[in-house]
Design a protein around this motif. Structure first.
Motif, PDB file in Angstrom:
ATOM      1  N   ALA A 104      34.759 -59.754  14.566  1.00 35.99           N
ATOM      2  CA  ALA A 104      34.540 -59.888  16.013  1.00 35.99           C
ATOM      3  C   ALA A 104      33.637 -61.097  16.247  1.00 35.99           C
ATOM      4  CB  ALA A 104      33.897 -58.619  16.561  1.00 35.99           C
ATOM      5  N   MET A 105      34.163 -62.071  17.006  1.00 39.75           N
ATOM      6  CA  MET A 105      33.387 -63.293  17.275  1.00 39.75           C
ATOM      7  C   MET A 105      32.626 -63.080  18.575  1.00 39.75           C
ATOM      8  SD  MET A 105      36.242 -66.100  16.207  1.00 39.75           S
ATOM      9  CE  MET A 105      35.014 -67.391  15.981  1.00 39.75           C
ATOM     10  N   LYS A 106      31.320 -63.060  18.457  1.00 39.51           N
ATOM     11  CA  LYS A 106      30.498 -62.623  19.584  1.00 39.51           C
ATOM     12  C   LYS A 106      29.410 -63.634  19.935  1.00 39.51           C
ATOM     13  CE  LYS A 106      32.172 -58.725  20.784  1.00 39.51           C
ATOM     14  NZ  LYS A 106      32.431 -58.506  22.206  1.00 39.51           N
ATOM     15  N   GLY A 107      28.807 -63.415  21.116  1.00 40.04           N
ATOM     16  CA  GLY A 107      27.702 -64.271  21.554  1.00 40.04           C
ATOM     17  C   GLY A 107      26.370 -63.571  21.364  1.00 40.04           C
ATOM     18  N   GLU A 108      25.477 -63.878  22.271  1.00 37.73           N
ATOM     19  CA  GLU A 108      24.086 -63.432  22.107  1.00 37.73           C
ATOM     20  C   GLU A 108      23.899 -61.917  22.142  1.00 37.73           C
ATOM     21  OE1 GLU A 108      21.215 -66.884  23.889  1.00 37.73           O
ATOM     22  OE2 GLU A 108      22.608 -65.860  25.234  1.00 37.73           O
ATOM     23  N   ARG A 109      24.789 -61.210  22.862  1.00 42.23           N
ATOM     24  CA  ARG A 109      24.546 -59.776  23.043  1.00 42.23           C
ATOM     25  C   ARG A 109      25.147 -58.911  21.930  1.00 42.23           C
ATOM     26  NH1 ARG A 109      25.967 -59.755  28.790  1.00 42.23           N
ATOM     27  NH2 ARG A 109      26.855 -57.699  28.526  1.00 42.23           N
ATOM     28  N   SER A 110      25.549 -59.542  20.817  1.00 45.73           N
ATOM     29  CA  SER A 110      26.265 -58.798  19.773  1.00 45.73           C
ATOM     30  C   SER A 110      25.430 -57.670  19.176  1.00 45.73           C
ATOM     31  CB  SER A 110      26.707 -59.743  18.676  1.00 45.73           C
ATOM     32  OG  SER A 110      25.581 -60.401  18.176  1.00 45.73           O
ATOM     33  N   ALA A 111      24.128 -57.917  18.968  1.00 47.40           N
ATOM     34  CA  ALA A 111      23.290 -56.900  18.318  1.00 47.40           C
ATOM     35  C   ALA A 111      23.261 -55.643  19.181  1.00 47.40           C
ATOM     36  CB  ALA A 111      21.889 -57.443  18.110  1.00 47.40           C
ATOM     37  N   GLU A 112      23.103 -55.867  20.480  1.00 51.62           N
ATOM     38  CA  GLU A 112      23.072 -54.741  21.431  1.00 51.62           C
ATOM     39  C   GLU A 112      24.425 -54.009  21.421  1.00 51.62           C
ATOM     40  OE1 GLU A 112      23.759 -54.598  26.095  1.00 51.62           O
ATOM     41  OE2 GLU A 112      22.568 -56.312  25.420  1.00 51.62           O
ATOM     42  N   GLU A 113      25.515 -54.786  21.431  1.00 49.97           N
ATOM     43  CA  GLU A 113      26.858 -54.177  21.448  1.00 49.97           C
ATOM     44  C   GLU A 113      27.152 -53.366  20.187  1.00 49.97           C
ATOM     45  OE1 GLU A 113      30.238 -56.603  22.385  1.00 49.97           O
ATOM     46  OE2 GLU A 113      29.116 -57.738  23.870  1.00 49.97           O
ATOM     47  N   ILE A 165      23.876 -70.839  14.901  1.00 49.24           N
ATOM     48  CA  ILE A 165      23.757 -71.658  16.117  1.00 49.24           C
ATOM     49  C   ILE A 165      24.887 -72.679  16.113  1.00 49.24           C
ATOM     50  CG2 ILE A 165      22.283 -73.343  17.332  1.00 49.24           C
ATOM     51  CD1 ILE A 165      21.077 -70.569  17.372  1.00 49.24           C
ATOM     52  N   LEU A 166      25.577 -72.738  17.255  1.00 46.13           N
ATOM     53  CA  LEU A 166      26.657 -73.714  17.411  1.00 46.13           C
ATOM     54  C   LEU A 166      26.051 -74.943  18.087  1.00 46.13           C
ATOM     55  CD1 LEU A 166      29.728 -73.641  16.832  1.00 46.13           C
ATOM     56  CD2 LEU A 166      30.027 -72.708  19.128  1.00 46.13           C
ATOM     57  N   LYS A 167      26.175 -76.107  17.416  1.00 45.75           N
ATOM     58  CA  LYS A 167      25.521 -77.318  17.935  1.00 45.75           C
ATOM     59  C   LYS A 167      26.541 -78.293  18.514  1.00 45.75           C
ATOM     60  CE  LYS A 167      22.425 -77.042  14.000  1.00 45.75           C
ATOM     61  NZ  LYS A 167      23.170 -77.067  12.752  1.00 45.75           N
ATOM     62  N   GLY A 168      26.063 -79.203  19.357  1.00 45.05           N
ATOM     63  CA  GLY A 168      26.929 -80.272  19.841  1.00 45.05           C
ATOM     64  C   GLY A 168      26.872 -80.467  21.339  1.00 45.05           C
ATOM     65  N   GLU A 169      26.380 -79.453  22.064  1.00 46.57           N
ATOM     66  CA  GLU A 169      26.207 -79.628  23.509  1.00 46.57           C
ATOM     67  C   GLU A 169      24.729 -79.859  23.787  1.00 46.57           C
ATOM     68  OE1 GLU A 169      28.096 -76.754  26.068  1.00 46.57           O
ATOM     69  OE2 GLU A 169      29.736 -76.501  24.661  1.00 46.57           O
ATOM     70  N   ALA A 170      24.376 -80.076  25.048  1.00 50.78           N
ATOM     71  CA  ALA A 170      22.978 -80.352  25.391  1.00 50.78           C
ATOM     72  C   ALA A 170      22.076 -79.227  24.883  1.00 50.78           C
ATOM     73  CB  ALA A 170      22.846 -80.512  26.892  1.00 50.78           C
ATOM     74  N   SER A 171      22.497 -77.961  25.056  1.00 49.03           N
ATOM     75  CA  SER A 171      21.701 -76.889  24.450  1.00 49.03           C
ATOM     76  C   SER A 171      22.545 -76.131  23.434  1.00 49.03           C
ATOM     77  CB  SER A 171      21.135 -75.935  25.503  1.00 49.03           C
ATOM     78  OG  SER A 171      21.898 -75.959  26.643  1.00 49.03           O
ATOM     79  N   ASP A 172      21.853 -75.731  22.348  1.00 47.64           N
ATOM     80  CA  ASP A 172      22.541 -75.010  21.276  1.00 47.64           C
ATOM     81  C   ASP A 172      23.039 -73.661  21.791  1.00 47.64           C
ATOM     82  OD1 ASP A 172      21.929 -77.086  19.634  1.00 47.64           O
ATOM     83  OD2 ASP A 172      20.241 -76.099  18.659  1.00 47.64           O
ATOM     84  N   SER A 210      34.309 -71.496  12.860  1.00 49.23           N
ATOM     85  CA  SER A 210      33.120 -70.864  12.253  1.00 49.23           C
ATOM     86  C   SER A 210      33.497 -69.551  11.564  1.00 49.23           C
ATOM     87  CB  SER A 210      32.047 -70.621  13.320  1.00 49.23           C
ATOM     88  OG  SER A 210      32.541 -69.690  14.269  1.00 49.23           O
ATOM     89  N   ALA A 211      34.661 -68.999  11.902  1.00 47.00           N
ATOM     90  CA  ALA A 211      35.083 -67.740  11.268  1.00 47.00           C
ATOM     91  C   ALA A 211      35.798 -67.980   9.938  1.00 47.00           C
ATOM     92  CB  ALA A 211      36.017 -66.972  12.209  1.00 47.00           C
ATOM     93  N   ALA A 212      36.138 -69.233   9.638  1.00 44.44           N
ATOM     94  CA  ALA A 212      36.987 -69.514   8.463  1.00 44.44           C
ATOM     95  C   ALA A 212      36.383 -68.979   7.168  1.00 44.44           C
ATOM     96  CB  ALA A 212      37.245 -71.018   8.357  1.00 44.44           C
ATOM     97  N   GLU A 213      35.067 -69.045   7.049  1.00 42.66           N
ATOM     98  CA  GLU A 213      34.441 -68.625   5.779  1.00 42.66           C
ATOM     99  C   GLU A 213      34.589 -67.111   5.517  1.00 42.66           C
ATOM    100  OE1 GLU A 213      29.979 -68.223   5.711  1.00 42.66           O
ATOM    101  OE2 GLU A 213      30.149 -69.345   7.594  1.00 42.66           O
ATOM    102  N   PHE A 214      34.940 -66.339   6.540  1.00 38.30           N
ATOM    103  CA  PHE A 214      35.087 -64.886   6.356  1.00 38.30           C
ATOM    104  C   PHE A 214      36.539 -64.487   6.069  1.00 38.30           C
ATOM    105  CE2 PHE A 214      31.474 -65.728   9.141  1.00 38.30           C
ATOM    106  CZ  PHE A 214      30.465 -65.157   8.378  1.00 38.30           C
ATOM    107  N   ILE A 215      37.417 -65.488   6.016  1.00 37.29           N
ATOM    108  CA  ILE A 215      38.850 -65.211   5.821  1.00 37.29           C
ATOM    109  C   ILE A 215      39.239 -65.529   4.373  1.00 37.29           C
ATOM    110  CG2 ILE A 215      41.187 -65.795   6.600  1.00 37.29           C
ATOM    111  CD1 ILE A 215      39.837 -66.715   9.284  1.00 37.29           C
ATOM    112  N   PRO A 216      39.575 -64.509   3.585  1.00 42.47           N
ATOM    113  CA  PRO A 216      39.925 -64.763   2.181  1.00 42.47           C
ATOM    114  C   PRO A 216      41.167 -65.646   2.079  1.00 42.47           C
ATOM    115  CG  PRO A 216      39.593 -62.406   2.588  1.00 42.47           C
ATOM    116  CD  PRO A 216      39.634 -63.080   3.933  1.00 42.47           C
TER     117      PRO A 216
END
Ligand code: SAM
Length: 241
Positions: free
Chosen positions: A172-181, A203-210, A64-70
Motif C-alpha cells: 500500500a503506497m501511502k502518505g503521511e497518515r499511514s501510521a494512523e491508518e 522522503i520524496l524529493k524534487g519539489e519546493a518542499s519534500d 519507489s515501490a520497485a525495491e519491494f517487488i521480487p
C-alpha cells in the motif's frame, strides 16, 4: 534529450532511482507524459500535469515501490487510474508481468492504449471493481498486489489481500497518515490472511518542499476466507476495525 526527460532523470537521480533512468526508459516516461497531457485535454485523467510534479508524484513516487517487488513477479495494480504506479513500473521493470485494474472504463482504455504505444506487451488492463474481480479467476493469483491513493488502509487491505497468492505481498503506497491508518491492523489483518504491515517511510524529493511517503508491506500468510472482500456498501458501512 527533451526537457521532460531531463527533469525526470534529475528527479530519479536525487531520489536514488537513477538505475531506472536509462535512455529508452526516459524516452518512454516522456511519451507517457505527452499521452497523459493529451488525454487530459479530452477527459479529466489526473490533476498532475506540471512537468516537475509529474516527475516527482507520478514517476519517482511510482518507482519507489520497485525495491519491494521480487524479480519476475506477477503484479496487480488495484485502482490504477491513469496507470500509476503500473505504467512507470512496467517501463522500469521489464521483468514483471502487470495487470492494471480500475472500475472506470475510460481509464483502463487509456492504460491499455498507452502500454501499446510504449511497446509494452507485459501489461493487461481490466475494467472491473476489485470486490467483484477478487471473487473470480484472479483470486489468490498474484505475487504482488499494489495500490496507491484508492482508499484507507483497512478498506484497501480487504479489496487487495484476497488477490495475493500464498507468501506473496500486498503493497500500500501511502502518505503521511499511514501510521494512523495502519494502527489498528493487528486487530483485523489476520482475518484477511495478511501479516502485520511493515512500514517503510521515506522522503520524496524534487519539489519546493519534500513529501513524506510510506510504503506498507503485508505478507500473505494464509488463504483469505471466501467472505472477503464483502460488497462495497458493507465494506464502507462496516470497515474492518
Ligand atoms: N492509483 C492511481 C494514482 O495513484 O494516480 C489512481 C488513484 S484515483 C484517486 C483512485 C482510482 O481507484 C480511481 O481511478 C477509481 O476509479 C479507482 N477505484 C476506486 N474504487 C475501486 C474499486 N473498488 N475497484 C476498482 N477501482 C476502484
Amino acid at each position: 534529450m527533451d526537457s521532460i526527460s531531463n527533469i525526470i532523470a534529475e528527479v530519479l537521480e536525487i531520489n536514488g532511482l537513477g538505475a531506472f533512468a536509462g535512455c529508452k526508459q526516459l524516452e518512454q516516461y516522456s511519451r507517457l507524459y505527452s499521452e497523459v497531457r493529451s488525454a487530459n485535454e479530452k477527459f479529466n485523467l489526473t490533476a498532475i500535469t506540471d512537468p516537475t510534479e509529474f516527475a516527482v508524484r507520478h514517476i519517482a513516487d511510482s518507482l519507489s515501490a520497485a525495491e519491494f517487488i521480487p524479480p519476475h513477479s506477477t503484479l496487480l495494480d488495484v485502482g490504477c487510474g491513469a496507470g500509476f504506479p503500473s505504467l512507470p513500473l512496467s517501463i522500469a521493470r521489464p521483468d514483471i508481468n502487470i495487470t492494471s485494474l480500475d472500475s472506470t472504463a475510460k481509464k483502463t482504455a487509456f492504460v491499455s492504449r498507452t502500454a501499446s504505444i510504449l511497446s509494452i506487451d507485459r501489461l493487461t488492463a481490466i475494467c472491473d471493481r476489485a470486490e467483484n474481480a477478487a471473487h473470480g479467476p484472479l483470486r489468490e493469483s498474484f505475487q504482488v498486489v499494489i495500490s496507491r491513493a484508492v482508499a484507507r488502509f483497512n478498506i484497501l487491505a480487504e479489496l487487495c489481500i484476497p488477490f495475493v497468492c500464498q507468501n506473496g505481498v500486498f503493497i500500500a503506497m501511502k502518505g503521511e497518515r499511514s501510521a494512523e491508518e495502519a494502527s489498528s491492523a493487528s486487530d483485523w489483518i489476520g482475518s484477511l490472511g495478511g501479516s502485520l504491515p511493515e512500514a517503510n517511510g521515506f522522503i520524496l524529493k524534487g519539489e519546493a518542499s519534500d513529501l513524506s511517503r510510506c510504503i506498507l508491506v503485508s505478507r500473505k500468510v494464509r488463504k483469505s476466507p471466501e467472505d472477503y472482500p464483502r460488497d462495497f456498501s458493507k465494506i464502507r458501512r462496516r470497515p474492518l476495525s
